[in-house]
Design a protein around this motif. Structure first.
Motif, PDB file in Angstrom:
ATOM      1  N   ILE A   4       0.811  -1.443  -0.042  1.00 13.66           N
ATOM      2  CA  ILE A   4      -0.044   0.172  -0.074  1.00 13.66           C
ATOM      3  C   ILE A   4       0.917   1.110   0.144  1.00 13.66           C
ATOM      4  CG2 ILE A   4      -1.544   1.136   1.394  1.00 13.66           C
ATOM      5  CD1 ILE A   4      -2.659  -1.376   2.294  1.00 13.66           C
ATOM      6  N   ALA A   5       2.065   1.260   0.952  1.00 13.89           N
ATOM      7  CA  ALA A   5       2.732   2.486   1.056  1.00 13.89           C
ATOM      8  C   ALA A   5       3.431   2.745  -0.366  1.00 13.89           C
ATOM      9  CB  ALA A   5       3.958   2.047   2.055  1.00 13.89           C
ATOM     10  N   THR A   6       3.766   1.581  -1.074  1.00  9.98           N
ATOM     11  CA  THR A   6       4.798   1.706  -2.449  1.00  9.98           C
ATOM     12  C   THR A   6       3.717   2.156  -3.530  1.00  9.98           C
ATOM     13  OG1 THR A   6       6.090   0.110  -1.635  1.00  9.98           O
ATOM     14  CG2 THR A   6       6.176   0.456  -3.866  1.00  9.98           C
ATOM     15  N   VAL A   7       2.477   1.521  -3.502  1.00  7.08           N
ATOM     16  CA  VAL A   7       1.656   1.715  -4.712  1.00  7.08           C
ATOM     17  C   VAL A   7       0.467   2.746  -4.630  1.00  7.08           C
ATOM     18  CG1 VAL A   7      -0.134   0.408  -6.278  1.00  7.08           C
ATOM     19  CG2 VAL A   7       2.036  -0.750  -5.192  1.00  7.08           C
ATOM     20  N   MET A   8      -0.090   2.737  -3.442  1.00  5.85           N
ATOM     21  CA  MET A   8      -1.324   3.471  -3.600  1.00  5.85           C
ATOM     22  C   MET A   8      -1.246   5.065  -3.133  1.00  5.85           C
ATOM     23  SD  MET A   8      -4.917   2.978  -1.468  1.00  5.85           S
ATOM     24  CE  MET A   8      -4.624   4.179   0.014  1.00  5.85           C
ATOM     25  N   SER A   9      -1.824   6.088  -3.923  1.00  2.00           N
ATOM     26  CA  SER A   9      -1.551   7.400  -3.857  1.00  2.00           C
ATOM     27  C   SER A   9      -2.841   8.255  -4.377  1.00  2.00           C
ATOM     28  CB  SER A   9      -0.413   8.175  -4.827  1.00  2.00           C
ATOM     29  OG  SER A   9      -0.302   9.441  -4.703  1.00  2.00           O
ATOM     30  N   VAL A  10      -3.374   9.113  -3.377  1.00  2.00           N
ATOM     31  CA  VAL A  10      -4.646   9.858  -3.750  1.00  2.00           C
ATOM     32  C   VAL A  10      -4.538  10.752  -5.006  1.00  2.00           C
ATOM     33  CG1 VAL A  10      -5.275   9.737  -1.422  1.00  2.00           C
ATOM     34  CG2 VAL A  10      -3.949  11.725  -2.334  1.00  2.00           C
ATOM     35  N   LYS A  11      -3.236  10.804  -5.502  1.00  2.00           N
ATOM     36  CA  LYS A  11      -3.078  11.624  -6.653  1.00  2.00           C
ATOM     37  C   LYS A  11      -3.626  11.043  -7.963  1.00  2.00           C
ATOM     38  CE  LYS A  11       1.113  10.750  -8.623  1.00  2.00           C
ATOM     39  NZ  LYS A  11       0.511  10.428  -9.833  1.00  2.00           N
ATOM     40  N   ASP A  12      -3.483   9.500  -7.875  1.00  2.00           N
ATOM     41  CA  ASP A  12      -4.061   8.857  -9.053  1.00  2.00           C
ATOM     42  C   ASP A  12      -5.410   8.649  -9.053  1.00  2.00           C
ATOM     43  OD1 ASP A  12      -1.156   8.047  -9.610  1.00  2.00           O
ATOM     44  OD2 ASP A  12      -1.159   6.818  -8.106  1.00  2.00           O
ATOM     45  N   TRP A  13      -5.996   9.297  -7.876  1.00  2.00           N
ATOM     46  CA  TRP A  13      -7.608   9.072  -8.064  1.00  2.00           C
ATOM     47  C   TRP A  13      -8.114  10.354  -9.437  1.00  2.00           C
ATOM     48  CZ3 TRP A  13      -8.911   8.454  -2.217  1.00  2.00           C
ATOM     49  CH2 TRP A  13      -8.265   7.196  -1.842  1.00  2.00           C
ATOM     50  N   ALA A  14      -7.504  11.500  -9.013  1.00  3.20           N
ATOM     51  CA  ALA A  14      -8.034  12.426 -10.027  1.00  3.20           C
ATOM     52  C   ALA A  14      -7.508  12.012 -11.445  1.00  3.20           C
ATOM     53  CB  ALA A  14      -7.247  13.853  -9.835  1.00  3.20           C
ATOM     54  N   VAL A  15      -6.483  11.140 -11.497  1.00  2.00           N
ATOM     55  CA  VAL A  15      -6.241  10.886 -13.028  1.00  2.00           C
ATOM     56  C   VAL A  15      -7.271   9.713 -13.524  1.00  2.00           C
ATOM     57  CG1 VAL A  15      -4.481   9.728 -14.470  1.00  2.00           C
ATOM     58  CG2 VAL A  15      -3.784  11.124 -12.886  1.00  2.00           C
ATOM     59  N   ASN A  16      -7.452   8.769 -12.710  1.00  2.00           N
ATOM     60  CA  ASN A  16      -8.392   8.210 -13.176  1.00  2.00           C
ATOM     61  C   ASN A  16      -9.951   8.425 -13.397  1.00  2.00           C
ATOM     62  OD1 ASN A  16      -6.483   5.996 -12.773  1.00  2.00           O
ATOM     63  ND2 ASN A  16      -7.194   5.451 -10.557  1.00  2.00           N
ATOM     64  N   ILE A 233     -14.581   7.178  -7.747  1.00  2.00           N
ATOM     65  CA  ILE A 233     -16.069   7.491  -8.015  1.00  2.00           C
ATOM     66  C   ILE A 233     -16.478   8.676  -7.339  1.00  2.00           C
ATOM     67  CG2 ILE A 233     -18.342   6.781  -7.292  1.00  2.00           C
ATOM     68  CD1 ILE A 233     -17.481   3.996  -7.687  1.00  2.00           C
ATOM     69  N   ALA A 234     -15.856   8.965  -6.055  1.00  2.00           N
ATOM     70  CA  ALA A 234     -15.993  10.313  -5.288  1.00  2.00           C
ATOM     71  C   ALA A 234     -15.908  11.423  -6.091  1.00  2.00           C
ATOM     72  CB  ALA A 234     -15.517  10.096  -3.783  1.00  2.00           C
ATOM     73  N   ILE A 235     -14.673  11.349  -6.712  1.00  2.00           N
ATOM     74  CA  ILE A 235     -14.337  12.580  -7.460  1.00  2.00           C
ATOM     75  C   ILE A 235     -15.088  12.599  -8.876  1.00  2.00           C
ATOM     76  CG2 ILE A 235     -12.186  13.753  -8.675  1.00  2.00           C
ATOM     77  CD1 ILE A 235     -10.400  12.647  -6.653  1.00  2.00           C
ATOM     78  N   ALA A 236     -15.333  11.596  -9.380  1.00  4.89           N
ATOM     79  CA  ALA A 236     -15.956  11.523 -10.635  1.00  4.89           C
ATOM     80  C   ALA A 236     -17.609  11.925 -10.438  1.00  4.89           C
ATOM     81  CB  ALA A 236     -16.079  10.126 -11.316  1.00  4.89           C
ATOM     82  N   LEU A 237     -18.038  11.720  -9.347  1.00  6.34           N
ATOM     83  CA  LEU A 237     -19.442  11.948  -9.064  1.00  6.34           C
ATOM     84  C   LEU A 237     -19.620  13.528  -8.585  1.00  6.34           C
ATOM     85  CD1 LEU A 237     -20.786   9.158  -7.211  1.00  6.34           C
ATOM     86  CD2 LEU A 237     -21.404   9.903  -9.401  1.00  6.34           C
ATOM     87  N   THR A 238     -18.422  14.042  -8.426  1.00  2.00           N
ATOM     88  CA  THR A 238     -18.730  15.461  -7.939  1.00  2.00           C
ATOM     89  C   THR A 238     -18.064  16.739  -8.761  1.00  2.00           C
ATOM     90  OG1 THR A 238     -16.848  15.263  -6.291  1.00  2.00           O
ATOM     91  CG2 THR A 238     -18.724  14.674  -5.546  1.00  2.00           C
ATOM     92  N   ILE A 239     -17.092  16.433  -9.534  1.00  2.00           N
ATOM     93  CA  ILE A 239     -16.583  17.348 -10.437  1.00  2.00           C
ATOM     94  C   ILE A 239     -16.540  17.111 -11.865  1.00  2.00           C
ATOM     95  CG2 ILE A 239     -14.345  18.557 -11.125  1.00  2.00           C
ATOM     96  CD1 ILE A 239     -13.171  17.750  -8.157  1.00  2.00           C
ATOM     97  N   LYS A 241     -16.212  16.280 -15.733  1.00  2.00           N
ATOM     98  CA  LYS A 241     -14.921  15.605 -16.362  1.00  2.00           C
ATOM     99  C   LYS A 241     -14.132  16.637 -16.883  1.00  2.00           C
ATOM    100  CE  LYS A 241     -14.041  12.337 -19.903  1.00  2.00           C
ATOM    101  NZ  LYS A 241     -14.593  11.083 -20.886  1.00  2.00           N
ATOM    102  N   GLU A 242     -14.422  17.525 -17.619  1.00  2.49           N
ATOM    103  CA  GLU A 242     -13.812  18.601 -18.214  1.00  2.49           C
ATOM    104  C   GLU A 242     -13.296  19.608 -17.341  1.00  2.49           C
ATOM    105  OE1 GLU A 242     -18.181  19.856 -18.223  1.00  2.49           O
ATOM    106  OE2 GLU A 242     -17.117  18.165 -18.622  1.00  2.49           O
ATOM    107  N   LYS A 243     -13.651  19.498 -16.156  1.00  5.61           N
ATOM    108  CA  LYS A 243     -12.909  20.416 -15.040  1.00  5.61           C
ATOM    109  C   LYS A 243     -11.960  19.894 -13.957  1.00  5.61           C
ATOM    110  CE  LYS A 243     -16.902  24.144 -15.073  1.00  5.61           C
ATOM    111  NZ  LYS A 243     -17.793  24.520 -14.428  1.00  5.61           N
ATOM    112  N   ILE A 244     -11.876  18.416 -14.278  1.00  5.12           N
ATOM    113  CA  ILE A 244     -11.058  17.811 -13.513  1.00  5.12           C
ATOM    114  C   ILE A 244      -9.538  18.067 -13.692  1.00  5.12           C
ATOM    115  CG2 ILE A 244     -10.136  15.590 -12.479  1.00  5.12           C
ATOM    116  CD1 ILE A 244     -12.920  14.363 -13.073  1.00  5.12           C
ATOM    117  N   SER A 245      -8.833  18.534 -12.813  1.00  2.00           N
ATOM    118  CA  SER A 245      -7.340  18.656 -13.065  1.00  2.00           C
ATOM    119  C   SER A 245      -6.570  17.354 -12.458  1.00  2.00           C
ATOM    120  CB  SER A 245      -6.946  19.974 -12.295  1.00  2.00           C
ATOM    121  OG  SER A 245      -5.398  20.016 -12.221  1.00  2.00           O
ATOM    122  N   PRO A 412      -8.600  13.568 -24.609  1.00  7.00           N
ATOM    123  CA  PRO A 412      -9.042  15.030 -24.689  1.00  7.00           C
ATOM    124  C   PRO A 412      -9.107  15.482 -23.034  1.00  7.00           C
ATOM    125  CG  PRO A 412     -10.920  13.523 -24.714  1.00  7.00           C
ATOM    126  CD  PRO A 412      -9.553  12.638 -25.026  1.00  7.00           C
ATOM    127  N   GLY A 413      -8.944  16.779 -22.908  1.00  4.92           N
ATOM    128  CA  GLY A 413      -8.855  17.296 -21.594  1.00  4.92           C
ATOM    129  C   GLY A 413      -7.537  17.356 -20.864  1.00  4.92           C
TER     130      GLY A 413
END
Length: 453
Positions: A4-16, A233-239, A241-245, A412-413
């Motif tokens: 988990i320490a090596t692989v997981m990062s909340v940074k990647d959730w926005a990319v997904n 899902i939490a990010i995809a449902l609230t922001i 798609k075209e505005k996600i950084s 795109p985006g």
């Protein structure tokens, strides 16, 4: 926990989340066609060839010294390219502590990348004990807590009656397989699961590794994928798609959630936690690949200058060269049209280089089953003499090959309008990255192999 320490990062959730709810399918596919195969093969090779150097020793034994050197070079170099992406996210998190508008300022991001990375370089030069506390604190407070904020507040935001940006439907969960540019997000998803081979070096310390290591892998896969899916899902449902950084999307989501629940005073505190997590992750990776490259250097693949270590066993010259390259790469935030495009270019180059390295790993797994069938492996992939290894390797080869292909189609985006120049830089970067170690190997001197004692 190491996985988990090596692989997981909340940074990647926005990319997904850039791909919407279909990112859930991408995460599942990344598990099947990459994460689990890479973990199981690395575990077998680590117990069969537990020598210093990791993937360098495995590929060298299977495909020869030249390919082993190429593999460890790519492992080191892709990390060097990855550092600016992770640190740009770190810079965006720092901006939310006092001035969120700086999250998209190239000058601010550039200088933050340099300050943090050079600082971590000097800290890691003091040895593993000095940097270990940074990684430990970063993982506990900088990954789990901000991740929980995104997931819990995200679903609370929807439950409170706010209108979801994406509507739940089975069609939204399926990737558009006919649209290559959008499939390019799979490269970012797969990259978010890279690094699982780092934990394989500890497989010999596990009691009954044949039974317990696979349990650890599948539990890690379940936990990492579950948290990634819920956070995405939490990010995809609230922001929208075209505005996600893809640089600051996770912090934007946290900012939205806390302001909605009138807890905006917590934003700087959570930003500090995210910063700690990102710095802890980078600190974990700063020394590992360099030490792997040192193993190749001590075999005579680099001149004596690059073999020298300080009293803490850290390769001084390799650390400094790494920091200089990161400094040069950070200038891409001035050269590209936006921070989004800069981030994506570096992300794709990292994914492509990592994919080539993993292809060598998967081929080595098959080759070593035939080349050295009698070597004792405390962990062996289930499935008879070869079938299990063949299945795992083929799945991994399919996944990494697909990433290499779709990486040439920017989605795109992400702010990339000139696809020709993008692909020219991408091809040039991959060709240069792979040709340099081959040239070094061809022109190496016999005097370089004078091992230190």
């Amino acid at each position: 926990m190491i996985n988990i320490a090596t692989v997981m990062s909340v940074k990647d959730w926005a990319v997904n989340a850039e791909y919407g709810l279909a990112a859930v399918s991408f995460i599942i596919l990344a598990l099947i066609f990459f994460f689990v195969p890479a973990a199981l093969i690395s575990a077998e090779l680590a117990t069969g060839w537990p020598h210093k150097g990791g993937i360098f020793a495995w590929v060298k034994e299977a495909l020869g010294h030249r390919m082993g050197f190429l593999a460890i070079w790519l492992l080191w170099l892709q990390n060097v390219v990855w550092y600016p992406t992770m640190l740009s996210f770190t810079a965006a998190a720092i901006a939310y502590i006092f001035m969120p508008s700086l999250a998209h300022n190239p000058t601010f991001i550039f200088w933050m990348i340099l300050s943090i990375f050079w600082g971590l370089t000097f800290i890691n030069l003091r040895g593993m004990e000095t940097s270990r506390w940074i990684s430990t604190i970063g993982v506990i407070f900088g990954i789990f807590l901000p991740g929980a904020v995104i997931i819990l507040f995200g679903f609370a935001w929807v439950s409170a009656g706010n209108i979801a940006i994406s509507n739940f439907s089975y069609h939204d969960l399926l990737p558009k397989m006919s649209h290559l540019p959008e499939l390019a997000f799979f490269a970012g998803t797969m990259l978010s699961f890279c690094g699982i081979e780092m934990s394989s070096v500890h497989v010999r310390d596990v009691e009954e590794p044949q039974k317990n290591y696979p349990k650890a892998i599948f539990f890690s896969a379940f936990l990492i994928s579950s948290l990634s899916i819920m956070g995405t899902i939490a990010i995809a449902l609230t922001i929208p798609k075209e505005k996600i950084s893809i640089v600051a999307g996770s912090m934007e989501a946290i900012d939205l959630f806390l302001k909605t629940f009138r807890m905006e005073w917590l934003v700087p505190a959570v930003a500090i936690l995210v910063t700690m997590g990102a710095i802890g992750t980078v600190s974990t990776w700063v020394s590992g690949p360099c030490r792997g490259l040192l193993a190749a250097a001590e075999k005579g693949d680099f001149p004596p200058l690059l073999q020298k270590t300080n009293r803490h066993g850290m390769p001084i010259a390799l650390f400094l060269i790494q920091a200089i390259i990161v400094t040069i790469l950070a200038t891409v935030f001035f050269l590209m049209p936006s921070t989004q495009s800069s981030f994506w270019l570096l992300t794709v180059i990292t994914a492509e280089l990592y994919s080539v390295m993993y292809i060598l790993l998967f081929l080595s797994g098959i080759m070593l089953r035939y080349k050295h069938p009698r070597v004792n492996r405390e962990y062996r992939i289930p499935g008879g003499k070869t079938w299990g290894m063949w299945i795992a390797s083929i799945l991994g080869l399919l996944g990494t090959s697909f990433v290499i292909i779709v990486g040439f189609f920017p989605p795109p985006g992400v702010g990339i309008s000139n696809i020709f120049c993008f692909n020219l830089i991408l091809i040039g970067g991959i060709a240069l990255s792979c040709s340099v170690p081959i040239l070094i190997y061809e022109f190496r001197s016999e005097t370089w192999s004078a091992k230190r004692h």
